[in-house]
Scaffold this motif. Structure first.
Motif, PDB file in Angstrom:
ATOM      1  N   SER A 103      72.257  34.314  20.861  1.00 50.52           N
ATOM      2  CA  SER A 103      71.251  34.526  21.909  1.00 50.52           C
ATOM      3  C   SER A 103      69.903  34.861  21.290  1.00 50.52           C
ATOM      4  CB  SER A 103      71.686  35.657  22.849  1.00 50.52           C
ATOM      5  OG  SER A 103      72.920  35.365  23.457  1.00 50.52           O
ATOM      6  N   LEU A 104      69.920  35.744  20.297  1.00 49.53           N
ATOM      7  CA  LEU A 104      68.671  36.107  19.636  1.00 49.53           C
ATOM      8  C   LEU A 104      68.087  34.908  18.882  1.00 49.53           C
ATOM      9  CD1 LEU A 104      66.871  38.682  19.048  1.00 49.53           C
ATOM     10  CD2 LEU A 104      67.879  38.585  16.785  1.00 49.53           C
ATOM     11  N   SER A 105      68.956  34.087  18.266  1.00 46.03           N
ATOM     12  CA  SER A 105      68.471  32.897  17.564  1.00 46.03           C
ATOM     13  C   SER A 105      67.751  31.965  18.522  1.00 46.03           C
ATOM     14  CB  SER A 105      69.638  32.159  16.900  1.00 46.03           C
ATOM     15  OG  SER A 105      70.232  32.928  15.889  1.00 46.03           O
ATOM     16  N   SER A 106      68.346  31.750  19.703  1.00 46.48           N
ATOM     17  CA  SER A 106      67.715  30.862  20.672  1.00 46.48           C
ATOM     18  C   SER A 106      66.402  31.438  21.179  1.00 46.48           C
ATOM     19  CB  SER A 106      68.667  30.597  21.844  1.00 46.48           C
ATOM     20  OG  SER A 106      68.909  31.767  22.598  1.00 46.48           O
ATOM     21  N   MET A 107      66.364  32.757  21.394  1.00 44.24           N
ATOM     22  CA  MET A 107      65.120  33.362  21.873  1.00 44.24           C
ATOM     23  C   MET A 107      64.067  33.406  20.775  1.00 44.24           C
ATOM     24  SD  MET A 107      66.432  36.286  24.569  1.00 44.24           S
ATOM     25  CE  MET A 107      67.750  36.969  23.560  1.00 44.24           C
ATOM     26  N   LEU A 108      64.492  33.553  19.510  1.00 44.02           N
ATOM     27  CA  LEU A 108      63.547  33.440  18.401  1.00 44.02           C
ATOM     28  C   LEU A 108      62.920  32.051  18.377  1.00 44.02           C
ATOM     29  CD1 LEU A 108      65.023  35.124  15.172  1.00 44.02           C
ATOM     30  CD2 LEU A 108      62.866  35.654  16.312  1.00 44.02           C
ATOM     31  N   ALA A 109      63.766  31.021  18.558  1.00 44.78           N
ATOM     32  CA  ALA A 109      63.263  29.655  18.558  1.00 44.78           C
ATOM     33  C   ALA A 109      62.295  29.435  19.710  1.00 44.78           C
ATOM     34  CB  ALA A 109      64.432  28.669  18.645  1.00 44.78           C
ATOM     35  N   PHE A 110      62.659  29.912  20.907  1.00 43.39           N
ATOM     36  CA  PHE A 110      61.762  29.799  22.058  1.00 43.39           C
ATOM     37  C   PHE A 110      60.457  30.562  21.796  1.00 43.39           C
ATOM     38  CE2 PHE A 110      65.467  28.799  24.997  1.00 43.39           C
ATOM     39  CZ  PHE A 110      64.980  27.560  25.381  1.00 43.39           C
ATOM     40  N   GLY A 111      60.583  31.751  21.183  1.00 44.95           N
ATOM     41  CA  GLY A 111      59.401  32.558  20.909  1.00 44.95           C
ATOM     42  C   GLY A 111      58.462  31.899  19.917  1.00 44.95           C
ATOM     43  N   PHE A 112      59.026  31.339  18.828  1.00 47.86           N
ATOM     44  CA  PHE A 112      58.193  30.625  17.859  1.00 47.86           C
ATOM     45  C   PHE A 112      57.544  29.409  18.513  1.00 47.86           C
ATOM     46  CE2 PHE A 112      60.445  32.768  14.289  1.00 47.86           C
ATOM     47  CZ  PHE A 112      59.326  33.125  13.561  1.00 47.86           C
ATOM     48  N   ALA A 113      58.299  28.683  19.344  1.00 50.95           N
ATOM     49  CA  ALA A 113      57.771  27.476  19.978  1.00 50.95           C
ATOM     50  C   ALA A 113      56.654  27.806  20.971  1.00 50.95           C
ATOM     51  CB  ALA A 113      58.889  26.714  20.685  1.00 50.95           C
ATOM     52  N   ALA A 114      56.687  29.018  21.542  1.00 55.78           N
ATOM     53  CA  ALA A 114      55.658  29.412  22.500  1.00 55.78           C
ATOM     54  C   ALA A 114      54.419  29.981  21.818  1.00 55.78           C
ATOM     55  CB  ALA A 114      56.222  30.445  23.476  1.00 55.78           C
ATOM     56  N   SER A 115      54.536  30.346  20.526  1.00 62.76           N
ATOM     57  CA  SER A 115      53.387  30.899  19.809  1.00 62.76           C
ATOM     58  C   SER A 115      52.587  29.779  19.170  1.00 62.76           C
ATOM     59  CB  SER A 115      53.850  31.907  18.748  1.00 62.76           C
ATOM     60  OG  SER A 115      54.702  31.278  17.806  1.00 62.76           O
ATOM     61  N   LYS A 116      51.467  30.137  18.603  1.00 68.10           N
ATOM     62  CA  LYS A 116      50.563  29.121  18.057  1.00 68.10           C
ATOM     63  C   LYS A 116      50.145  29.456  16.633  1.00 68.10           C
ATOM     64  CE  LYS A 116      48.495  27.636  22.436  1.00 68.10           C
ATOM     65  NZ  LYS A 116      47.227  27.440  23.186  1.00 68.10           N
ATOM     66  N   ALA A 117      49.761  28.419  15.911  1.00 68.59           N
ATOM     67  CA  ALA A 117      49.122  28.552  14.611  1.00 68.59           C
ATOM     68  C   ALA A 117      47.705  28.034  14.787  1.00 68.59           C
ATOM     69  CB  ALA A 117      49.864  27.748  13.552  1.00 68.59           C
ATOM     70  N   GLY A 118      46.764  28.950  14.896  1.00 67.19           N
ATOM     71  CA  GLY A 118      45.418  28.526  15.255  1.00 67.19           C
ATOM     72  C   GLY A 118      45.405  28.050  16.696  1.00 67.19           C
ATOM     73  N   ASP A 119      44.985  26.810  16.925  1.00 65.14           N
ATOM     74  CA  ASP A 119      44.984  26.227  18.259  1.00 65.14           C
ATOM     75  C   ASP A 119      46.188  25.334  18.504  1.00 65.14           C
ATOM     76  OD1 ASP A 119      42.539  27.453  18.853  1.00 65.14           O
ATOM     77  OD2 ASP A 119      41.390  25.799  17.964  1.00 65.14           O
ATOM     78  N   GLU A 120      47.048  25.201  17.511  1.00 61.65           N
ATOM     79  CA  GLU A 120      48.177  24.285  17.615  1.00 61.65           C
ATOM     80  C   GLU A 120      49.477  25.047  17.861  1.00 61.65           C
ATOM     81  OE1 GLU A 120      47.946  21.004  17.504  1.00 61.65           O
ATOM     82  OE2 GLU A 120      45.765  21.058  17.178  1.00 61.65           O
ATOM     83  N   GLU A 121      50.335  24.465  18.713  1.00 65.53           N
ATOM     84  CA  GLU A 121      51.661  25.033  18.915  1.00 65.53           C
ATOM     85  C   GLU A 121      52.520  24.802  17.672  1.00 65.53           C
ATOM     86  OE1 GLU A 121      53.090  23.063  22.421  1.00 65.53           O
ATOM     87  OE2 GLU A 121      52.567  24.791  23.697  1.00 65.53           O
ATOM     88  N   LEU A 122      53.418  25.744  17.400  1.00 70.56           N
ATOM     89  CA  LEU A 122      54.337  25.589  16.284  1.00 70.56           C
ATOM     90  C   LEU A 122      55.433  24.600  16.654  1.00 70.56           C
ATOM     91  CD1 LEU A 122      54.827  29.316  15.176  1.00 70.56           C
ATOM     92  CD2 LEU A 122      53.277  27.631  14.208  1.00 70.56           C
ATOM     93  N   THR A 123      55.866  23.818  15.686  1.00 70.99           N
ATOM     94  CA  THR A 123      57.007  22.920  15.865  1.00 70.99           C
ATOM     95  C   THR A 123      58.218  23.576  15.224  1.00 70.99           C
ATOM     96  OG1 THR A 123      55.525  21.011  15.740  1.00 70.99           O
ATOM     97  CG2 THR A 123      57.875  20.583  15.513  1.00 70.99           C
ATOM     98  N   VAL A 124      59.276  23.730  16.015  1.00 76.13           N
ATOM     99  CA  VAL A 124      60.405  24.576  15.626  1.00 76.13           C
ATOM    100  C   VAL A 124      61.706  23.783  15.701  1.00 76.13           C
ATOM    101  CG1 VAL A 124      61.628  26.740  16.099  1.00 76.13           C
ATOM    102  CG2 VAL A 124      59.162  26.560  16.569  1.00 76.13           C
ATOM    103  N   GLY A 125      62.590  24.011  14.726  1.00 73.69           N
ATOM    104  CA  GLY A 125      63.940  23.460  14.750  1.00 73.69           C
ATOM    105  C   GLY A 125      64.949  24.592  14.740  1.00 73.69           C
ATOM    106  N   LEU A 126      66.060  24.402  15.435  1.00 73.02           N
ATOM    107  CA  LEU A 126      67.132  25.396  15.478  1.00 73.02           C
ATOM    108  C   LEU A 126      68.437  24.694  15.117  1.00 73.02           C
ATOM    109  CD1 LEU A 126      68.358  28.133  16.064  1.00 73.02           C
ATOM    110  CD2 LEU A 126      68.285  27.631  18.507  1.00 73.02           C
ATOM    111  N   MET A 127      69.005  25.055  13.972  1.00 77.01           N
ATOM    112  CA  MET A 127      70.240  24.439  13.504  1.00 77.01           C
ATOM    113  C   MET A 127      71.416  25.361  13.769  1.00 77.01           C
ATOM    114  SD  MET A 127      71.174  23.105   9.677  1.00 77.01           S
ATOM    115  CE  MET A 127      72.590  24.010   9.073  1.00 77.01           C
ATOM    116  N   ASP A 128      72.428  24.845  14.458  1.00 77.27           N
ATOM    117  CA  ASP A 128      73.620  25.621  14.807  1.00 77.27           C
ATOM    118  C   ASP A 128      74.659  25.428  13.711  1.00 77.27           C
ATOM    119  OD1 ASP A 128      75.638  26.989  16.007  1.00 77.27           O
ATOM    120  OD2 ASP A 128      75.722  25.782  17.830  1.00 77.27           O
ATOM    121  N   ALA A 129      74.769  26.391  12.800  1.00 76.05           N
ATOM    122  CA  ALA A 129      75.741  26.320  11.709  1.00 76.05           C
ATOM    123  C   ALA A 129      77.061  26.978  12.072  1.00 76.05           C
ATOM    124  CB  ALA A 129      75.164  26.969  10.448  1.00 76.05           C
TER     125      ALA A 129
END
Length: 351
Positions: A100-126
Motif C-alpha cells: 500500500s505504501l509502495s503504491s502511494m509512494l508511486a502516486f505521490g512521486f507521479a503527482a509531484s514535479k521536477a521544476g515545471d515538469e511532472e515526474l515519470t514514475v515506474g512501480l515494479m511488483d517483485a
C-alpha cells in the motif's frame, strides 16, 4: 592502561552471509528431478560436488552448469540507463502495509514535479507469489504487450507505469507456485526485458523478509545503481523485531537505508480529530529505532480506513482525500525520500 576500543556498530558479515550476498546470479539449469533436502543450490559453486549431490539425478547437470558472473547484469544496467533513481521498499514482516505504501509512494512521486515538469514514475511488483500492485493501481485486468523494444509496462496514467506477474496469469486468483530460481528469473526479465524507458523514479515493491527476491533485486540493480531502501514497519515491537533484521540485511548487502516509515501510526478520528493508538508503541516505535540505528525517520502515517478503500478501487488516496492527515504524512514521506536521493539538489527543483 587504555580501555579496549568499542565494538563496531555494524559487524562485518559472517563468511556464510557474505558468500550468499556475493554469489553470482545466473540462469538456472534445467533439472530433471526435484532438488534434495540439503541441496547447495544448482547455481552455487558447490553444485554437483557436495555430499548431498551424491546419487542425485541432477548431479551431472549441476556440475556442468556455467559458473561465474551473470552475463545479463550488463544488459540490465543498459536497459535501466534511462532510469534516474531506483528505490526498493522493504519490510521484515508481512501485513505492515508495504505494498500500500509502495503504491502511494508511486502516486505521490507521479503527482509531484521536477521544476515545471511532472515526474515519470515506474512501480515494479517483485512480490511474485502475492502480487497486489495492479489491484491497488486499478489496472489488474490489463495484460502485457510485446513490442520491438521488449515488454511494454502497463500505464496507469500519462506518467505512471507498472509491471507485475499478475498481468501474466490467466485468472486473477491463480496461485503462483514457483521455486526461488524461477522467481529470480522473472525478476530478471522485469528488469532486462521491460522497456521502462526514461523514468525519474523506479519503485520496487518486494515481499516481506530477506530471501531470494531481495538477493536478486540487490544483485541485478547493483551495477545499474540503486539509490537505497525505504523500510516500512508498524509501531509495535513484534514488527520492529523483524525490521531490525531488515536493517542488518541492508548493511550486509551494502544497500543505503533512505529511511524508515511508521505505518498505521495511530488512528485520527474524522469527527473529533482525536488520535487513538491502535498499535501502541511499547518500545518507542520506529522513531526510537531510527535514533538507535542512526537512520533517517521519514514519518508516521496514521490509519485511515479510506486508504484500504482507495486501494480496493485502484484510486490514488492522495488525490481522493487530500485533507486527510494520512495524505499530509504521505506527502512528507515523499518529500523525505526526494531529499534522501538528492532529487532536489542535482539540478532539479522541488515540486
Amino acid at each position: 592502561m587504555a580501555p579496549p576500543p568499542d565494538p563496531p556498530l555494524t559487524p562485518p558479515p559472517d563468511e556464510e552471509s557474505q558468500s550468499v550476498l556475493n554469489a553470482p546470479l545466473k540462469a538456472a539449469p534445467a533439472l530433471v528431478a526435484p532438488e534434495p533436502e540439503h541441496c547447495p543450490g544448482p547455481e552455487s559453486e558447490q553444485a554437483g560436488k557436495g555430499d548431498a549431490c551424491a546419487g542425485c539425478p541432477n548431479q551431472a547437470i549441476c556440475a556442468s552448469a556455467p559458473k561465474g558472473p551473470d552475463p545479463d547484469i550488463p544488459l540490465i544496467a543498459e536497459r535501466l540507463a534511462g532510469v534516474r533513481h531506483k528505490i526498493v521498499v522493504l519490510s521484515g514482516k508481512g501485513g505492515v502495509g508495504k505494498s500500500s505504501l509502495s503504491s502511494m509512494l508511486a502516486f505521490g512521486f507521479a503527482a509531484s514535479k521536477a521544476g515545471d515538469e511532472e515526474l515519470t514514475v515506474g512501480l515494479m511488483d517483485a512480490d511474485i507469489t502475492g502480487p497486489s500492485i495492479p489491484k491497488m493501481l486499478g489496472v489488474e485486468d490489463e495484460s502485457i504487450h510485446i513490442s520491438g523494444e521488449g515488454w511494454s509496462p502497463v500505464w496507469v496514467s500519462d506518467n505512471l507505469c507498472t509491471m507485475s506477474v499478475q498481468f501474466m496469469l490467466p485468472n486473477r486468483d491463480d496461485a503462483v507456485i514457483w521455486r526461488g530460481a524461477k522467481k529470480n528469473g522473472l525478476i530478471k526479465r522485469f528488469l532486462k526485458d521491460v522497456a521502462w524507458g526514461a523514468l525519474d523514479v523506479l519503485v520496487v515493491d518486494t515481499p516481506p523478509g530477506t530471501s531470494d527476491e531481495h538477493l536478486s533485486v540487490n544483485s541485478f540493480l547493483k551495477e545499474a545503481g540503486i539509490d537505497g531502501a525505504v523500510l516500512v514497519t508498524t509501531p509495535q515491537e513484534v514488527s520492529l523485531l523483524d525490521v531490525r533484521k531488515e536493517v542488518d540485511f541492508c548493511r550486509k548487502a551494502d544497500i543505503k537505508i533512505l529511511g524508515i516509515v511508521e505505518n498505521m501510526s495511530g488512528f485520527v478520528c474524522p469527527n473529533c480529530r482525536g488520535t487513538s493508538q491502535i498499535f501502541r508503541a511499547s518500545t518507542g516505535g520506529a522513531r526510537r529505532l531510527a535514533e538507535e540505528e542512526g537512520i533517517p525517520f521519514l514519518g508516521a502515517v496514521p490509519l485511515d480506513p479510506r486508504i484500504g478503500m482507495a486501494c480496493d478501487f485502484g484510486e490514488s488516496f492522495l488525490d481522493a482525500y487530500p485533507d486527510s492527515p494520512a495524505s499530509t504524512a504521505l506527502l512528507e514521506v515523499v518529500a523525505g525520500v526526494r531529499k534522501a536521493i538528492h532529487m532536489d539538489s542535482n539540478g532539479v527543483a522541488a515540486g
